[in-house]
Design a protein around this motif. Structure first.
Motif, short mmCIF file in Angstrom:
data_model
loop_
_atom_site.label_atom_id
_atom_site.label_comp_id
_atom_site.label_asym_id
_atom_site.label_seq_id
_atom_site.Cartn_x
_atom_site.Cartn_y
_atom_site.Cartn_z
N ASP A 29 0.82 -1.21 0.00
CA ASP A 29 0.00 0.00 0.00
C ASP A 29 0.85 1.27 0.00
O ASP A 29 0.39 2.34 -0.39
N SER A 30 2.09 1.15 0.46
CA SER A 30 3.02 2.27 0.38
C SER A 30 3.87 2.06 -0.86
O SER A 30 5.00 1.55 -0.81
N ARG A 31 3.32 2.46 -2.00
CA ARG A 31 3.91 2.08 -3.29
C ARG A 31 5.28 2.70 -3.54
O ARG A 31 6.07 2.18 -4.35
N GLU A 32 5.58 3.81 -2.85
CA GLU A 32 6.87 4.44 -3.09
C GLU A 32 8.03 3.68 -2.45
O GLU A 32 9.19 3.87 -2.83
N VAL A 33 7.75 2.80 -1.46
CA VAL A 33 8.84 2.07 -0.80
C VAL A 33 8.69 0.56 -0.91
O VAL A 33 9.64 -0.17 -0.63
N SER A 34 7.52 0.07 -1.30
CA SER A 34 7.27 -1.37 -1.31
C SER A 34 8.06 -2.09 -2.39
O SER A 34 8.09 -1.66 -3.55
N LEU A 35 8.69 -3.20 -2.00
CA LEU A 35 9.33 -4.09 -2.95
C LEU A 35 8.36 -5.23 -3.20
O LEU A 35 8.16 -6.09 -2.34
N ASP A 36 7.76 -5.24 -4.39
CA ASP A 36 6.64 -6.16 -4.63
C ASP A 36 6.70 -6.73 -6.04
O ASP A 36 7.79 -6.83 -6.62
N SER A 37 5.55 -7.08 -6.60
CA SER A 37 5.54 -7.71 -7.92
C SER A 37 6.17 -6.85 -9.00
O SER A 37 6.68 -7.38 -10.00
N ARG A 38 6.16 -5.54 -8.82
CA ARG A 38 6.79 -4.66 -9.82
C ARG A 38 8.28 -4.92 -9.93
O ARG A 38 8.86 -4.91 -11.02
N VAL A 39 8.93 -5.15 -8.78
CA VAL A 39 10.37 -5.41 -8.76
C VAL A 39 10.67 -6.71 -9.50
O VAL A 39 11.64 -6.79 -10.27
N HIS A 40 9.84 -7.71 -9.30
CA HIS A 40 10.08 -9.00 -9.93
C HIS A 40 9.75 -8.98 -11.42
O HIS A 40 10.31 -9.77 -12.19
N LEU A 41 8.87 -8.08 -11.84
CA LEU A 41 8.68 -7.86 -13.28
C LEU A 41 9.98 -7.41 -13.92
O LEU A 41 10.34 -7.84 -15.02
N ALA A 42 10.69 -6.54 -13.21
CA ALA A 42 11.95 -6.03 -13.73
C ALA A 42 13.01 -7.12 -13.82
O ALA A 42 13.98 -7.00 -14.56
N ASP A 43 12.82 -8.21 -13.06
CA ASP A 43 13.75 -9.34 -13.12
C ASP A 43 13.51 -10.23 -14.33
O ASP A 43 14.21 -11.23 -14.52
N GLY A 44 12.46 -9.91 -15.11
CA GLY A 44 12.16 -10.69 -16.29
C GLY A 44 11.17 -11.80 -16.05
O GLY A 44 10.94 -12.64 -16.93
N THR A 45 10.56 -11.88 -14.84
CA THR A 45 9.54 -12.89 -14.56
C THR A 45 8.16 -12.23 -14.68
O THR A 45 8.05 -11.05 -15.02
N ASP A 46 7.09 -13.02 -14.39
CA ASP A 46 5.75 -12.45 -14.46
C ASP A 46 5.41 -11.63 -13.21
O ASP A 46 4.35 -11.01 -13.13
N GLY A 47 6.30 -11.63 -12.23
CA GLY A 47 6.11 -10.80 -11.03
C GLY A 47 5.14 -11.36 -10.03
O GLY A 47 5.00 -10.81 -8.94
N ALA A 48 4.44 -12.43 -10.37
CA ALA A 48 3.39 -12.96 -9.51
C ALA A 48 3.90 -14.10 -8.65
O ALA A 48 4.98 -14.65 -8.87
#
Length: 241
Positions: free
Chosen positions: A147-166
């Motif tokens: 919910d704190s999108r400016e600091v959360s390490l979440d599915s967006r970070v894993h998208l950047a790793d080349g995975t589906d982030g889920a």
């Protein structure tokens, strides 16, 4: 005098019966509610501010033990996944298998399958993400954001790793229903209406509130019953002659 004494004796016995019934009923509610709550819920301590303001760092939450297939959009879940460090983490489900999640629209909102989602719980009021992203969520998996999108390490970070982030639904351990500690922060975690219009809607609240009522009512009945017996005996004896 015999009649008066007999009446007093009946009153004492009646008071003792009422007292015993109240205590017994209180024990059933208190112990039964406590036992059922222990089976249904597990406490977790949230270590970071990634879910603020919904849950702040250091707060202790009560999470209902559920299977991942019961999770719906908007739920705040406790999960583990080796790709995320294999430690219990707390995030919000914003999309499920088959969804296309996109961010952001012209008003800075998340969209799921083309439908904008209002997220009033976001830290600072939004936007839905500090950077744009788009993902197609595979079947059996969940897309998770803090919910704190400016600091959360979440599915967006894993998208950047080349995975589906889920993460797989099987990684879900529980769904957060309330914050329990510190006492000043005691509150339930509501199901967000922003996801209610999407297929499947939002999940129903768990049994936490009825369980708390049962335990609280049981405690009051035990205390009240224990106090009622001596009072009834004193009243039954009447004034000294």
């Amino acid at each position: 005098m015999g009649e008066v004494a007999g009446t007093a004796s009946v009153r004492r016995r009646g008071g003792e019966i009422v007292s015993s019934v109240l205590v017994a009923l209180g024990c059933v509610l208190f112990l039964g509610g406590s036992a059922w709550g222990a089976l249904q819920y597990r406490p977790y301590t949230v270590p970071t501010d990634s879910m603020a303001p919904t849950v702040a760092a250091g707060e202790r939450v009560l999470a209902q033990r559920i299977d991942g297939d019961r999770v719906r959009r908007g739920d705040v879940v406790v999960f583990t996944d080796p790709q995320w460090g294999d430690l219990p983490m707390v995030k919000r489900v914003v999309a499920v298998g088959g969804d296309e999640v996109d961010c952001c629209d012209a008003r800075g909102r998340l969209t799921v399958n083309g439908q904008a989602v209002e997220e009033p719980y976001l830290s600072g009021g939004g936007p839905a993400s500090t950077g744009g992203f788009r993902a197609q969520v595979p079947d059996g998996r969940l897309f998770l954001l803090g919910d704190s999108r400016e600091v959360s390490l979440d599915s967006r970070v894993h998208l950047a790793d080349g995975t589906d982030g889920a993460v797989p639904r099987s990684g879900v351990r529980a769904r957060v229903d309330a914050t329990a500690w510190p006492p000043a922060g005691l509150r339930t975690v509501p199901r967000p209406e922003g996801f209610a219009q999407l297929p499947g809607g939002v999940s129903r609240p768990g049994p936490l509130v009825p369980l708390l009522w049962a335990v609280g009512t049981g405690a009051l009945l035990i205390l009240g019953g224990a106090a009622y017996g001596p009072i009834a005996r004193r009243v039954g004896r009447g004034p000294a002659s």
